[in-house]
Design a protein around this motif. Structure first.
Motif: not given
Length: 745
Positions: A393-394, A396-401, A663, A724, A728
């Motif tokens: 899950g991280v 997939r959205r590294p910047a947000l998490t 990933k 994360a 990135l």
């Protein structure tokens, strides 16, 4: 017996010969391979090493090295030691009515009668005491409180050091008998010997309790982790033999470097932590390779190349971090540094020699004596579904998490901006249920500074006695200063000879280590003494005592902290660059460690300085954080948390080198290392949480701070921030590598 799962779809090139010799590669693998082939010699050699280390401490004679306080307090200490005539040990007895009100001290017949009986009882102890002062003696007003309600009887414990314990016991008995005859009065004792004794006893009892609780607790957790008594015993055996060897060597090292009991107990905990960690690294990897169909020898060869390499890098990092403490120049850290370097170094040596030898000798028998209901599930190494899902899950959205996790840690760290470094006085460190501590609190209320006064050590520049009329005149001037408002000093001021030197006790207004006491100390050093003792020719003096020692300690520590941080960060960066051949990975690891330590600092400040959770944790806030703790936490946590980072990053790099996408490598590395990291974190958190139950507030602080940092590091940092950051960075995190033929996923 270990149940072998089906081999991977792409078996390694030599899978048809699972017990083939290891592919040559690296010193660690070569050493471990030799140990596997010569397991009897490896085990015997390790036991001989432990035996020699233990015997070395018994064979080397001489006195143990003595530590010295820093700064001016250290100079005062050395003046007295140079005389080689023992030390001045002064005790005080407070006498006051239990009920408020009533006539003043000199008008209260029961108070004066009890005081007279006490003085006679002290003189009746033979040669146990000398230099008795009381409200009934000459200039008795100095031993009477300003409100006229309380009196103070002070005296020196006499005799050589070997007789002090017996003399102290005689004094305690005499005070108790007088108290029994006067139940309406409060007759309580506190001073150098009594307060030092309760502190030493509390430290001894606390660490013994922590050791008694933490060792069985570690075994229980290891049983849950491995599901087998034999497998759970291996980390404990490695840790135990390493710690025993370290203590033997420390007895020899202690002849040169001062090593105190607190340092020894902390070395024990560090030895247990790294011993369990490194064993987990090896055992977990061996089980994974056995599950893939490799034989014992081949599995151990791969474990040496991968986990063994991680152990060496981690051990080197922990050792470098510990050496950073030497930049403080403080004796108290020298023994801790030596012990840490030795115990970690021996653990690394044992991990690449005797550990693979024992695992090779046991083979599948390592999983015998399984724990019911746990054995079958725990003896098979599998990736964690939970942490794999979190990592997936991280990435997939590294910047947000990653951004949310950073904000959470920054919020936790925020209270640290207001951290005040202040050592607790004895009355702050221990609860008032301890009799001498309660006596000291009451004594300080009636006679400010009397339980732990400043100690002026005075000596002559040209040798010979300094107890001259000119000096006595300067001491009389000190008495006049004590009577002046705002001077920062109080009565009773006493002076006793120690050899040719003179020790003058000057009570300082304040609680002992608070801002008021420190201000009184500065005024004494900078204003009062130059105007009094400074006018006497031919003398040298220095101010020590229970306020000066922590004050000078904090001054030295604050002046050297930047150098310690710079040394550790720079060398850790270099080690990680050499280990991973990447500039980005070391920067990420260091930044994440700083975030987790900052969060621990914030929680520490919020709880202990700001006074939250007092009743739950059993302490009373004194408005500060122990001066040595933040630096100690940084050094130890930075080293121990690198265990996790090196291990996880090694797993991710393996997958990346064998063709996985960035990933996929992150998710596989996080999931595959989760069992080891979680298990090690649970053990260390449990061990440090034991410290919260101890008596002294310093160890409660250490327990909370260390436990919080480990929890943060093993959850938010390991599960969110690290994946994360790596996601990135993508391919920029790793240099291009060709897959190693022996490492196939």
């Amino acid at each position: 017996m270990l149940r072998k799962s089906k081999p991977d779809r792409t078996p390694p090139p030599n899978a048809a010969q699972p017990d083939a010799p290891a592919v040559a590669g690296g010193i660690v693998e070569a050493v471990a391979g030799w140990s596997v082939r010569h397991r009897g010699l490896a085990v015997t050699g390790w036991l001989v090493l432990v035996l020699v280390a233990v015997l070395s401490g018994a064979l080397i004679g001489g006195h143990d090295a003595r530590s010295s306080d820093p700064g001016e307090a250290g100079r005062a200490q050395r003046i007295v030691r140079t005389e080689d005539a023992g030390d001045s040990v002064r005790e005080n007895v407070l006498i006051q009515p239990r009920e408020s009100g009533g006539p003043g001290f000199t008008s209260n017949s029961e108070l004066t009668s009890a005081t007279r009986e006490l003085v006679e009882a002290l003189h009746g102890t033979g040669e146990a005491v000398r230099d008795v002062g009381s409200p009934l003696g000459a200039q008795g007003e100095r031993w009477t409180s300003q409100d006229g309600r309380s009196g103070l009887v002070t005296f020196e414990l006499a005799g050589p050091a070997e007789d002090r314990k017996r003399n102290y016991r005689a004094v305690v008995d005499a005070v108790a008998k007088v108290q029994d005859r006067h139940p309406r009065l409060r007759i309580v004792q506190a001073g150098d010997r009594s307060l030092n004794a309760v502190v030493d006893e509390a430290i001894k009892d606390d660490f013994q309790r922590s050791e008694v609780i933490s060792l069985p607790l570690t075994l229980v957790i290891l049983l849950v982790v491995f599901g087998s008594l034999v497998a759970a015993g291996i980390p404990l055996l490695l840790s135990a033999t390493t710690v025993v060897a370290t203590f033997g060597l420390l007895q020899s090292i202690g002849k040169v470097v001062p090593v105190n009991s607190a340092a020894s107990s902390i070395v024990l905990l560090i030895g247990m932590a790294v011993g369990v960690d490194y064993s987990l690294f090896y055992l977990r990897r061996q089980r994974e390779e056995r599950r893939r169909g490799h034989g014992t020898g081949r599995a151990l060869a791969i474990a040496a190349r991968t986990s063994g390499h991680a152990v060496v890098v981690s051990g080197l990092t922990v050792t470098v971090c510990a050496c950073g403490l030497l930049f403080t120049g403080l004796d108290v850290f020298k023994g801790l540094t030596a012990g840490t370097v030795v115990v970690v170094g021996l653990t690394v040596v044992g991990s690449v020699t005797v550990l693979p030898a024992v695992l090779a000798a046991l083979g599948d028998r390592v999983d015998r004596a399984r724990v019911p209901w746990l054995g079958r599930r725990r003896t098979t190494a599998r990736a964690s579904r939970t942490w794999s899902a979190v990592a997936r899950g991280v990435v997939r959205r590294p910047a947000l998490t990653g951004g949310v996790a950073v904000l959470v840690l920054l919020a936790l760290a925020l209270p640290a901006l207001g951290m005040r470094l202040q050592d607790p006085a004895t009355t702050d460190s221990l609860p008032r249920s301890v009799a001498p501590v309660d006596a000291a609190v009451r004594m300080n209320e009636a006679f400010p500074g009397s339980p732990g006064p400043a100690r002026l050590a005075i000596t002559g520049r040209d040798g010979g006695t300094v107890d001259t009329p000119a000096l006595r005149g300067a001491i009389d001037a000190l008495h006049r200063e004590a009577a002046a408002p705002g001077s920062g000093i109080a009565e009773p001021i006493t002076a006793v000879p120690v050899g040719d030197a003179l020790v003058v006790r000057v009570p300082l207004v304040g609680k002992g280590t608070d801002a008021t006491s420190n201000q009184s100390l500065r005024k004494l050093r900078e204003t009062v003494l130059p105007a009094t003792l400074g006018t006497v020719p031919g003398i040298e003096y220095a101010v020590g005592g229970k306020t000066a020692q922590p004050y000078d300690f904090a001054e030295r520590l604050n002046g050297r902290t930047a150098a310690v941080f710079a040394f550790i960060l720079a060398l850790a960066f270099v080690i990680l660059v050499l280990a991973f051949r990447s500039w980005a990975i070391p920067l990420v690891s260091i930044l994440l460690n700083l975030l987790s330590i900052g969060a621990a600092y914030g929680v520490l400040t919020w709880v202990f300085q700001n006074g939250h959770l007092e009743s739950a944790l059993g302490f009373t806030s004194y408005g500060g954080v122990v001066a040595w703790l933040p630096l100690f936490m940084f050094v130890i946590l930075f080293g121990l948390s690198m265990d996790y980072h090196v291990f996880i990053l090694s797993r991710i790099r393996e997958r990346r080198e064998n063709g996985a996408t960035a990933k996929d490598a992150i998710v596989g590395g996080i999931g595959g290392s989760a069992g080891v990291v979680t298990s090690a974190a649970v053990i260390m958190t449990a061990v440090f949480t034991v410290f919260v139950s101890l008596t002294a507030i310093e160890y409660k602080m250490m327990g909370v701070g260390m436990a919080v940092a480990i929890i943060v590091d093993a959850t938010i940092v390991r599960g969110v921030l690290l994946p994360a950051a790596l996601a990135l960075l993508g391919d920029h995190a790793w240099p291009p590598h060709r897959p190693h033929p022996a490492l196939t996923r």
